[in-house]
Design an enzyme around this catalytic site. Structure first.
Site, short mmCIF file in Angstrom:
data_model
loop_
_atom_site.label_atom_id
_atom_site.label_comp_id
_atom_site.label_asym_id
_atom_site.label_seq_id
_atom_site.Cartn_x
_atom_site.Cartn_y
_atom_site.Cartn_z
N ASP A 8 0.86 -1.18 0.00
CA ASP A 8 0.00 0.00 0.00
C ASP A 8 0.90 1.24 0.00
O ASP A 8 1.72 1.41 0.90
CB ASP A 8 -0.88 -0.02 1.24
CG ASP A 8 -2.04 0.97 1.16
OD1 ASP A 8 -2.05 1.79 0.22
OD2 ASP A 8 -2.92 0.92 2.03
N ASP A 104 -3.20 2.77 -5.83
CA ASP A 104 -2.11 2.78 -4.84
C ASP A 104 -2.00 1.48 -4.03
O ASP A 104 -1.37 1.45 -2.98
CB ASP A 104 -2.28 3.96 -3.88
CG ASP A 104 -3.61 3.93 -3.13
OD1 ASP A 104 -4.45 3.08 -3.46
OD2 ASP A 104 -3.79 4.77 -2.22
N GLU A 105 -2.63 0.40 -4.52
CA GLU A 105 -2.57 -0.88 -3.81
C GLU A 105 -2.24 -2.02 -4.77
O GLU A 105 -2.81 -2.09 -5.87
CB GLU A 105 -3.92 -1.19 -3.15
CG GLU A 105 -4.28 -0.32 -1.99
CD GLU A 105 -5.61 -0.75 -1.40
OE1 GLU A 105 -5.60 -1.63 -0.50
OE2 GLU A 105 -6.66 -0.26 -1.85
#
Length: 381
Positions: A8, A104-105
């Site tokens: 993350d 963003d993961e």
């Protein structure tokens, strides 16, 4: 037993903004709507801003009341996409399988790589270091036997943390955590669980699965399994993208046809830039128009395959003129592209003008990709 990483990127939008402008380091930064108009929500905020109670999805008006001295930014979404892709490129150099869950993961299936990398904890640390040294982005990593446990783990030690959940100890690891730590447990479900005296994940495991099945149906059984450390063990590789779209919600409702035209022109450039980066052409152009009373119109047209801003814009403008039949202010405008095919120059073999224009657009795409979209701007003329 599988080995799954959940990576993350910490306060991703803010981290990118700080790369673009180092003066933002150490300051409360909020990416989202403009508090001047009171619209929109917080897309991301720095840890300095979170001290004041800010969090993502909070109304921007509430955020401004809590943190009026914060730095509020609209954000550079093309840069976020560029950095996200750069992170994915790095991960694919190390992991056998990578699933991008959001901008963003990322999930990484590292099963069977211990002989290659040794300690998974040490390898996660190395991965953090590579991403930081190459891109300047901080990240947190959770390591578990499935996606759910790995994701919960990545939230435990933010920012720049690494959490390794020992296989077989998942239930014990989760027991003392609040129920909202489980992915998918939002405000409403948290309240429903709390009203039943269930505050921690361990409280869920003390009750039989039938209790949750009766109370919440299929979702309840899934919740019970997650509380016991169970989850999906295999990654899902994303299918080919079906559409490319961009839209803008105006801070102040728009009545000017010229402003709508200018905005549509800018959005067209954005989607065509993404189109050419993927080496595609589009055959179907779609426009979206939302009035102030929230009536939403969608119009589309299928044309000869193209990746040319000019052709796409002319088609979109034609659709806009046909769609806008009311003298009512507009709240949102957007454009979408679908029906893709690989880009080809074969059909323009003997048309010099077309060949030159396609080469020009290809060069513009490369320059923008390297230096940012706004480095080169077209005009409607």
């Amino acid at each position: 037993m599988r080995t799954i990483f959940h990576l993350d990127l910490d306060a991703f939008f803010v981290s990118v903004e700080r790369i673009l402008d180092p003066k933002l380091n150490g300051k409360p930064v909020i990416v989202g709507g403009d508090p001047k108009y009171g619209r929109g929500v917080v897309a991301a905020c720095s840890y300095e801003a979170r001290v004041y109670g800010l969090h993502s999805a909070m109304p921007i008006r509430t955020a401004y009341r809590l943190c009026p001295h914060g730095i509020y930014l609209h954000g550079h979404f093309e840069e976020y996409e560029r950095y996200s892709q750069a992170v994915k490129n790095i991960l694919e150099q190390y992991a056998p399988l990578v699933e991008q869950a959001s901008i963003d993961e990322f999930y990484l299936d590292m099963t069977g790589t211990q002989k290659m990398y040794g300690s998974m904890f040490a390898f996660a640390s190395k991965l953090q270091e590579v991403i930081w040294n190459k891109l300047g982005l901080p990240c947190s990593i959770g390591i578990g036997s499935n996606k759910t446990v790995a994701k919960i783990g990545s939230d435990c030690m933010k920012p720049k943390g690494i959490t390794f959940i020992i296989p077989g100890m998942e239930k014990e690891f989760l027991a003392l955590m609040p129920v909202e730590s489980i992915p998918g447990v939002g405000k409403v479900m948290k309240q429903q669980l709390n009203s039943r005296g269930i505050y921690r994940i361990g409280d869920i495991t003390k009750l039989p699965a039938d209790y949750f099945s009766i109370a919440f149906g299929k979702y309840g059984v899934d919740l019970w399994r997650k509380a016991h450390g169970e989850g999906i063990e295999y990654l899902t590789i994303q299918r080919e993208r079906k559409s490319i779209s961009r839209e803008t919600t105006f801070g102040k409702d728009v009545t000017s046809d010229e402003e709508l035209k200018q905005t549509l022109f800018y959005l067209t450039g954005k989607v065509c830039q993404s189109l050419r980066k993927r080496g595609w052409e589009t055959s179907t152009i779609e426009i979206k128009l939302r009035y102030i009373d929230f009536q939403t119109l969608i119009r589309s047209k299928t044309i000869k395959p193209t990746d040319d801003d000019k052709v796409v814009f002319e088609t979109a403008l034609e659709l806009l003129r046909k769609a806008k039949t009311r003298r009512v202010a507009v709240r949102l405008i957007g454009i979408g592209l679908t029906n893709f095919s690989p880009a080809s120059e074969q059909e323009f073999l003997f048309e010099d003008h077309e060949i030159k224009r396609k080469k020009m657009l290809k060069a513009v795409t490369k320059v923008r990709d390297k230096f940012g979209y706004d480095i080169i701007r077209f005009t409607k003329a």
